[in-house]
Design an enzyme around this catalytic site. Structure first.
Site, mmCIF file in Angstrom:
data_model
loop_
_atom_site.group_PDB
_atom_site.id
_atom_site.type_symbol
_atom_site.label_atom_id
_atom_site.label_comp_id
_atom_site.label_asym_id
_atom_site.label_seq_id
_atom_site.Cartn_x
_atom_site.Cartn_y
_atom_site.Cartn_z
ATOM 1 N N GLU A 268 0.935 -1.188 0.019
ATOM 2 C CA GLU A 268 0.208 -0.054 0.094
ATOM 3 C C GLU A 268 0.928 1.105 -0.076
ATOM 4 O O GLU A 268 0.912 1.681 1.032
ATOM 5 C CB GLU A 268 -0.947 0.016 1.260
ATOM 6 C CG GLU A 268 -2.118 1.118 0.908
ATOM 7 C CD GLU A 268 -3.153 1.276 2.323
ATOM 8 O OE1 GLU A 268 -3.503 0.119 2.851
ATOM 9 O OE2 GLU A 268 -3.371 2.463 2.373
ATOM 10 N N ASP B 249 1.707 2.226 3.780
ATOM 11 C CA ASP B 249 1.107 3.292 3.595
ATOM 12 C C ASP B 249 1.827 4.800 3.185
ATOM 13 O O ASP B 249 1.323 5.904 3.544
ATOM 14 C CB ASP B 249 0.052 3.697 4.705
ATOM 15 C CG ASP B 249 -1.416 4.186 4.264
ATOM 16 O OD1 ASP B 249 -1.648 4.389 3.086
ATOM 17 O OD2 ASP B 249 -2.259 4.211 5.090
#
Ligand code: GRE
Ligand code: ZN
Length: 327
Positions: free
Chosen positions: A8, A288
């Site tokens: 991600e 992230d």
């Protein structure tokens, strides 16, 4: 730990970068902006410093999902995917790609998934929650019947679908009024994305397409934490008098068709809970970036109190197998 695979990991194009600005104060934004637009030296240096060998990159949020005009959403997705393909091809040993998809138009999304996987070598898709279609307030979720052909193609292509967060629409924000700090990553992202995942399960989607794979970030967007209770009430043999369209207990579908990643949730207790609920074969490392730092993600993960065999699986072995990445 060297050779981690991260899933991600966001970038932006000049067309989509503006969507990320609201999450940062004016003093931090220039750095985040630079990091989102960078697909070269800074990103690779940080990966090297953090023991991340390979990153699958995806567009920022909500980007394509927040463009109500289907033709425009399709054009923005295609341009972002083409730009990403070009950047990834410069570092094929370090970068892979998830497609952005214009689910405002299910056929266009199906075509774009097929194109990016078959022609550009993409590893799957990352989609930022529901799509706004036609009108900004028209939130459309992917359990609806018009998406069944799309899902059939995703299953046939054998690539995962990463369901990534976005905020609820204004019309869905009643409980957040006066409490804007609960929006975004603090709570609303997970609540919204977990709800969408449960809609997919309850719709019977995975009964129709048993080989479909969905990935959730943030150690499962709260679904992991509540899966027994959800399953206890909502399953076909559950206690809920309202019925449900799936023929399978929710907890079984969650374990069979879902993976969860550590993106943005660097909490050992939560990772251990995910390992217990869904199995260490279905937990995957992610950061992230640049909404979180690779340094915090990697330092936490490398030292987290889990078994070394689980660290190997979560750090890279599971992802290498799922995405056919040479180790
Ligand atoms: C994301 O992952 O997309 C994200 C945002 C904004 C804040 C935090 C975050 O878009 O993780
Ligand atoms: Zn993210």
């Amino acid at each position: 730990m060297e050779g981690k695979i991260a899933l991600e990991e966001h970038f932006a194009t000049t067309e989509t970068i503006g969507d990320s600005q609201e999450y940062f104060s004016a003093d931090i934004w220039p750095e985040r902006r630079r990091q989102l637009l960078d697909l070269n030296s800074e990103r690779l240096d940080r990966m090297d410093a953090c023991g991340i060998g390979y990153s699958i990159l995806s567009l920022n949020a909500p980007a394509v999902q927040a463009i109500p005009d289907p033709a425009q959403a399709t054009a923005v997705a295609r341009r972002a995917n083409d730009e990403l393909a070009e950047q990834v091809s410069a570092h094929p040993a370090r970068f892979g790609a998830f497609a952005a998809l214009p689910l405002q138009d299910p056929d266009a999304a199906t075509d774009e998934l097929r194109r990016t996987v078959n022609e550009l070598g993409f590893k799957g898709a990352l989609v930022n929650g529901f799509s706004q279609i036609g009108r900004p307030e028209n939130a459309t979720y992917y359990d609806l019947p018009q998406y069944r052909d799309f899902w059939a193609e995703a299953e046939r292509l054998g690539v995962p679908f990463y369901l990534h967060p976005r905020n609820p629409l204004d019309s869905q924000k009643l409980g957040y009024r006066g409490h804007p700090w609960l929006l975004g990553p603090a709570w609303a992202f997970s609540q919204e994305t977990g709800l969408h995942a449960l809609r997919l399960i309850g719709s019977g989607l995975f009964d129709a397409h048993p080989n479909l794979t969905v990935i959730l970030g943030h150690l499962g967007e709260l679904v992991t934490n509540n899966i027994w209770r959800t399953s206890h009430w909502a399953s076909p043999d559950g206690k809920n008098p309202m019925g449900v369209a799936t023929t399978t207990p929710f907890i079984d579908t969650f374990r069979r068709n879902f993976y969860v990643t550590t993106s943005g949730n660097f909490r050992t207790i939560a990772m251990r809970n995910a390992i217990e609920e869904i199995g260490a074969d279905r937990v995957l490392f992610s950061t992230d970036y640049p909404f979180e730092t690779m340094e915090e993600a990697a330092t936490w993960f490398d030292q987290a109190e889990i078994g070394e065999n689980d660290r190997e699986r979560i750090g890279h072995r599971n992802a290498a197998k799922l995405f056919s990445i040479p180790e």
